[in-house]
Design an enzyme around this catalytic site. Structure first.
Site: not given
Ligand SMILES: [Zn+2]
Length: 383
Positions: A163, A343, A247
């Protein structure tokens, strides 16, 4: 070398102007061979062009030809080529005729001669072309090579979710994190100071030029510090993990969104533009690009997943709701009571999403530089 780069720039600009005229009058572009013919004519008018190695000029025409084709590529069009300015990206390329003497750290450049260089790494394979370029007062040589690479199997079997963020540059699903490097922020003050000084100087005076030089050196330093940070970070991650899931964030979209439209000025423009600055600072796009090719080199791969809900979902029981994130730094699940660093929780969700995509035969967004939306890949998961 300046002379060579200058002549290549002249030929680029001249030929680009011809092609632009063709475009404006809705005619076909001149082919490479036709441009090469006009080069011969140019040489008779401007005899100084004869001092330059002719293949570097031809190579310029080939590059322009390529750039125009890329600009009209229907699948993934690139920017239309622009006119080159003196002192900006000065460069020229030899397609052949050069020699590389690695033992003595020198290269032979036709019509220039032997030039010593700082040998930063061994040149493997067969050299296909050689480019000389100038950046911040220094000349660089880069060599494109061709070599066979066998399909490798990654030495590790580890899979990890990452992340990316502002407070931490990256947080991994195993709890490890990478501190941010706000190289720009630190040097920003210095830059502002130098720029203020510049504004007080008379434009184009010798002091003004000196100040300008200082500023460009600082810009160069900032870029190098960032590059170094990204290379070290991606090297370590690609070495330790065979599969990395991230992502599929559109960095360009994120930085555009802060401005908003005129009627509907984006909320929190100030806060957002601060965020954008950090995003660009951190170089996430470059981070992702480096990770992808470094993983490939080692036989690993990068998986991209839809960023939806990764921050609100509980990695323990998959319960997803906004209230899970009442705290900025922690995830506190309303269903199972699971509590974790926000996170790390997000990184775990990202890894799980990556596993799901991988189990279904891999995503069709494995190429992070593609611009297609990520939804399709997620929709196909376990359908
Ligand atoms: Zn839960």
């Amino acid at each position: 070398m300046s002379q060579f780069a200058g002549c290549c720039r002249l030929i680029w600009n001249k030929s680009l102007a011809i092609q632009k005229e063709k475009l404006d009058s809705k005619e076909k572009f001149l082919k490479y061979t036709e441009l090469a013919k006009s080069l011969t004519e140019s040489k008779q008018e401007q005899t100084f062009l004869k001092d330059v190695h002719s293949q570097t000029l031809q190579q310029t025409l080939k590059q322009l030809d390529r750039a125009l084709k890329d600009a009209f590529n229907k699948k993934s069009p690139k920017k239309f080529p622009v006119f080159k300015k003196k002192g900006l990206k000065d460069s020229f390329t030899y397609p052949q005729g050069f020699k590389i003497d690695q033992e003595n750290s020198r290269v032979f450049l036709p019509k220039i001669g032997w030039v010593r260089y700082r040998n930063s790494k061994k040149v493997p394979g067969t050299a296909k072309n050689l480019t000389i370029s100038k950046s911040c007062g220094k000349w660089y040589v880069s060599i494109q090579v061709e070599l066979e690479i066998e399909d490798k199997k990654h030495a590790s079997e580890s899979r990890i979710g990452i992340d990316v963020g502002i407070a931490k540059f990256a947080t991994m699903s195993d709890g490890e994190d990478v501190e941010p490097l706000n190289s720009f922020r630190k040097l920003e003050k210095k830059l502002a100071f130098l720029q203020k000084k510049l504004s007080r100087k008379k434009k184009f005076s010798s002091n003004w030029k000196k100040q300008k030089e200082k500023i460009s050196k600082l810009h160069n330093k900032i870029a190098n510090v960032r590059k170094d940070f990204l290379h070290k970070t991606t090297y370590k991650i690609s070495k330790n993990h065979a599969m990395v899931v991230m992502e599929d964030l559109k960095v360009s979209n994120m930085s555009k969104s802060a401005k908003g439209t005129i009627e509907n000025k984006g909320k929190n423009v100030k806060a957002k533009s601060g965020l954008n600055k950090s995003i660009l600072d951190q170089g996430w796009f470059e981070f992702r690009r480096q990770l992808e090719y470094k993983l490939k080199w080692r036989g690993g791969h990068l998986e991209l997943v839809d960023p939806k809900h990764t921050s609100q979902k509980c990695s323990n029981c998959s319960h997803t709701e906004k209230e899970n994130r009442n705290s900025q730094s922690k995830l506190e699940c309303k269903q199972c009571g699971h509590s974790e660093n926000a996170d790390v929780n997000a990184a775990k969700n990202i890894l799980a999403a990556g596993h799901a995509v991988f189990a279904c035969g891999g995503s069709d967004i494995s190429h992070p530089l593609k611009q297609e939306p990520a939804e399709n890949a997620q929709a196909s998961v376990c359908a």
